[in-house]
Design an enzyme around this catalytic site. Structure first.
Site, PDB file in Angstrom:
ATOM      1  N   ASN A  91       0.804  -1.226   0.000  1.00  0.00           N
ATOM      2  CA  ASN A  91       0.000   0.000   0.000  1.00  0.00           C
ATOM      3  C   ASN A  91       0.834   1.272   0.000  1.00  0.00           C
ATOM      4  O   ASN A  91       0.368   2.313  -0.439  1.00  0.00           O
ATOM      5  CB  ASN A  91      -0.957   0.018   1.200  1.00  0.00           C
ATOM      6  CG  ASN A  91      -0.265  -0.308   2.502  1.00  0.00           C
ATOM      7  OD1 ASN A  91       0.303  -1.395   2.657  1.00  0.00           O
ATOM      8  ND2 ASN A  91      -0.288   0.616   3.430  1.00  0.00           N
ATOM      9  N   GLN A 132      -4.745  -3.891  -2.084  1.00  0.00           N
ATOM     10  CA  GLN A 132      -4.288  -2.912  -3.091  1.00  0.00           C
ATOM     11  C   GLN A 132      -4.137  -3.532  -4.476  1.00  0.00           C
ATOM     12  O   GLN A 132      -3.873  -2.823  -5.445  1.00  0.00           O
ATOM     13  CB  GLN A 132      -2.955  -2.272  -2.665  1.00  0.00           C
ATOM     14  CG  GLN A 132      -3.043  -1.411  -1.418  1.00  0.00           C
ATOM     15  CD  GLN A 132      -3.863  -0.143  -1.610  1.00  0.00           C
ATOM     16  OE1 GLN A 132      -4.132   0.303  -2.732  1.00  0.00           O
ATOM     17  NE2 GLN A 132      -4.283   0.469  -0.509  1.00  0.00           N
ATOM     18  N   SER A 152     -10.939  -5.140   0.747  1.00  0.00           N
ATOM     19  CA  SER A 152     -11.960  -4.180   1.172  1.00  0.00           C
ATOM     20  C   SER A 152     -12.689  -3.613  -0.039  1.00  0.00           C
ATOM     21  O   SER A 152     -12.058  -3.376  -1.078  1.00  0.00           O
ATOM     22  CB  SER A 152     -11.275  -2.986   1.844  1.00  0.00           C
ATOM     23  OG  SER A 152     -11.486  -2.971   3.218  1.00  0.00           O
ATOM     24  N   HIS A 159     -13.947  -0.514  -0.291  1.00  0.00           N
ATOM     25  CA  HIS A 159     -13.811   0.929  -0.533  1.00  0.00           C
ATOM     26  C   HIS A 159     -12.569   1.332  -1.322  1.00  0.00           C
ATOM     27  O   HIS A 159     -12.383   2.509  -1.617  1.00  0.00           O
ATOM     28  CB  HIS A 159     -13.890   1.702   0.796  1.00  0.00           C
ATOM     29  CG  HIS A 159     -12.694   1.555   1.677  1.00  0.00           C
ATOM     30  ND1 HIS A 159     -11.704   2.504   1.726  1.00  0.00           N
ATOM     31  CD2 HIS A 159     -12.338   0.579   2.529  1.00  0.00           C
ATOM     32  CE1 HIS A 159     -10.786   2.106   2.607  1.00  0.00           C
ATOM     33  NE2 HIS A 159     -11.154   0.949   3.100  1.00  0.00           N
ATOM     34  N   CYS A 204       4.618   9.123   8.805  1.00  0.00           N
ATOM     35  CA  CYS A 204       4.624   9.807  10.094  1.00  0.00           C
ATOM     36  C   CYS A 204       3.292   9.545  10.781  1.00  0.00           C
ATOM     37  O   CYS A 204       2.425  10.393  10.853  1.00  0.00           O
ATOM     38  CB  CYS A 204       4.851  11.293   9.890  1.00  0.00           C
ATOM     39  SG  CYS A 204       6.345  11.610   8.943  1.00  0.00           S
TER      40      CYS A 204
HETATM   41  N1  PLP Z   1      -4.320  -3.945   3.681  1.00  0.00           N
HETATM   42  C1  PLP Z   1      -3.865  -3.017   2.833  1.00  0.00           C
HETATM   43  C2  PLP Z   1      -2.768  -3.379   1.894  1.00  0.00           C
HETATM   44  C3  PLP Z   1      -4.426  -1.741   2.823  1.00  0.00           C
HETATM   45  O1  PLP Z   1      -3.971  -0.822   1.967  1.00  0.00           O
HETATM   46  C4  PLP Z   1      -5.453  -1.447   3.726  1.00  0.00           C
HETATM   47  C5  PLP Z   1      -6.029  -0.086   3.794  1.00  0.00           C
HETATM   48  O2  PLP Z   1      -5.386   0.882   3.498  1.00  0.00           O
HETATM   49  C6  PLP Z   1      -5.905  -2.456   4.580  1.00  0.00           C
HETATM   50  C7  PLP Z   1      -5.324  -3.697   4.529  1.00  0.00           C
HETATM   51  C8  PLP Z   1      -7.028  -2.224   5.548  1.00  0.00           C
HETATM   52  O3  PLP Z   1      -8.193  -1.912   4.872  1.00  0.00           O
HETATM   53  P1  PLP Z   1      -9.496  -1.458   5.707  1.00  0.00           P
HETATM   54  O4  PLP Z   1      -9.078  -0.236   6.462  1.00  0.00           O
HETATM   55  O5  PLP Z   1     -10.492  -1.188   4.657  1.00  0.00           O
HETATM   56  O6  PLP Z   1      -9.834  -2.555   6.594  1.00  0.00           O
END
Ligand code: PLP
Length: 391
Positions: free
Chosen positions: A152, A186, A206, A208, A331
């Site tokens: 991410n 991602q 996820s 969203h 940060c």
């Molecule tokens: N894993 C990765 C690689 C992510 O980028 C994110 C969210 O940024 C998550 C897990 C967690 O997703 P959520 O906050 O929708 O549970």
């Protein structure tokens, strides 16, 4: 003021087509899917359809899809549920050192409870896990390997198919199967997610991040994988995740997946081109360096470290110009803690404080990229002038 949203790895807007599909399930088709009457069965049918849509996309059976509230919940369920189900005196888990907090903290929790021992895989300067390193650390007590699909913060795509192949081979000679989980949050929108091809037993994501609403997630659970539910109550989701199903969100996720399937090839090509242009332009600024793999990279993420500035300060100045970007997790909550991802990649602390991530969406335009790269050099110049000497 012009507004340019380049923080799509954090979240995406709900696609109008997704919203349209969801709407009837709020007040017209509002039934509880556990009820046998018409309203209930109408909701059940909608859930079944969405489950089929996700299953087709992942190349699995509908009965292997569990709807949750988000990737974090799916990841918690996968790790805790599997370790609890196997009830070993101490399970051994292998994860990469660049996982999202959802994986890191879940594993830490299991360690704290004395239920697991965790081994962290190192990564190279691009954030890549070496398949040979996975083989080296697998032990007789190993029950789970968990490596994310695309990172991410820097977008690097991990060799999931190769790790899956290795684990399959190793499992042929073991009594205790090693299960393989990937956090595909991602990657889901851009990468091949056929679970058999990847060789994964569990996969999380996820809604969203793919233009569905916040509050809906998926756990793929290969048939026969042991799992104890972590939320007790009713018999929903094959008795693995209790609680009345969120029908509109599930319908929205199904629609979002349908749109991913429809647009994936085009979106990947368009975003790769736009991202490459953005990278090329940003790297013209002296003292900037690309982070993550230069090519084996999710097409929506362009991440950098910028010498002599704080990433957070760049973000605030970009925001003043109407641009939303991110500083990775560099940060965290103002603590100026260096990002664990950049640290694992060997990037020195003074540079990782200057981390900057732009993440594109399917509707990002070339004009928006042009605007971002036009305002960025002056912001960096100004901040460098203000920085105390030696930074
Ligand atoms: N894993 C990765 C690689 C992510 O980028 C994110 C969210 O940024 C998550 C897990 C967690 O997703 P959520 O906050 O929708 O549970």
């Amino acid at each position: 003021m012009k507004k340019v949203y380049l923080d799509n790895a954090a979240t995406t807007p709900v696609d109008p087509e997704v919203f349209k599909a969801m709407k009837p399930y709020y007040s017209l088709k509002f039934g509880n899917a556990s009820e046998p009457h018409f309203w209930g069965q109408e909701a059940r049918k909608a859930i079944d359809q969405a489950r089929d849509q996700v299953a087709r996309f992942l190349g699995c059976k509908s009965g292997e899809i569990i709807f949750t509230s988000c990737a974090t919940e799916s990841i918690n369920l996968a790790h805790k549920g599997l370790v609890e189900a196997l009830s070993r005196p101490k399970a051994h888990i292998i994860i990469s050192s660049v996982e999202h907090k959802a994986v890191l903290e879940t594993c830490k929790h299991l360690e704290k409870l004395g239920m697991a021992k965790v081994t962290y895989l190192p990564v190279d300067k691009y954030g890549l896990v070496k398949v040979a390193d996975v083989e080296k650390v697998i032990k007789p007590e190993t029950v789970l390997v968990s490596v994310m699909y695309a990172n991410n913060e820097v977008g690097t795509i991990e060799p999931i198919e190769e790790i899956g192949g290795l684990i399959k081979k190793i499992n042929k000679t073991r009594r205790q199967k090693v299960f393989f989980h990937t956090d595909a949050t991602q990657g889901i929108q851009y990468l091949d997610c056929y679970v058999d091809k990847l060789g994964v037993d569990l996969l999380s994501f996820s809604g969203h991040k793919i233009y569905a609403p916040k509050g809906i997630g998926v756990l793929y659970l290969r048939k026969g994988t042991p799992l104890i539910r972590q939320q007790d109550g009713g018999w929903q989701e094959y008795r693995l995740r209790a609680g009345t199903e969120n029908v509109p969100y599930i319908v929205g996720l199904g629609k979002a997946i349908e749109l991913v399937v429809k647009n994936q090839k085009l979106v990947v090509k368009r975003l790769s081109d736009l991202r490459d242009k953005l990278v090329k332009e940003v790297l013209q600024i002296p003292g900037t360096k690309l982070t993550g793999h230069p090519t084996q990279k999710a097409p929506h993420i362009a991440s950098f470290v910028v010498k002599g500035v704080e990433g957070e300060a760049v973000l605030l100045h970009l925001s003043d110009k109407g641009i939303a970007a991110s500083s990775g997790s560099a940060c965290t909550s103002g603590l100026l803690k260096p990002s664990h991802v950049l640290t694992a990649m060997g990037i020195p602390v003074h540079l990782s404080h200057g981390s900057l991530r732009f993440s594109l969406s399917k509707s990002t335009t070339e004009q928006e990229i042009d605007y971002a790269v036009k305002v960025l050099p002056a912001i960096i110049k100004k901040l460098r002038k203000m920085a105390p000497k030696g930074v």
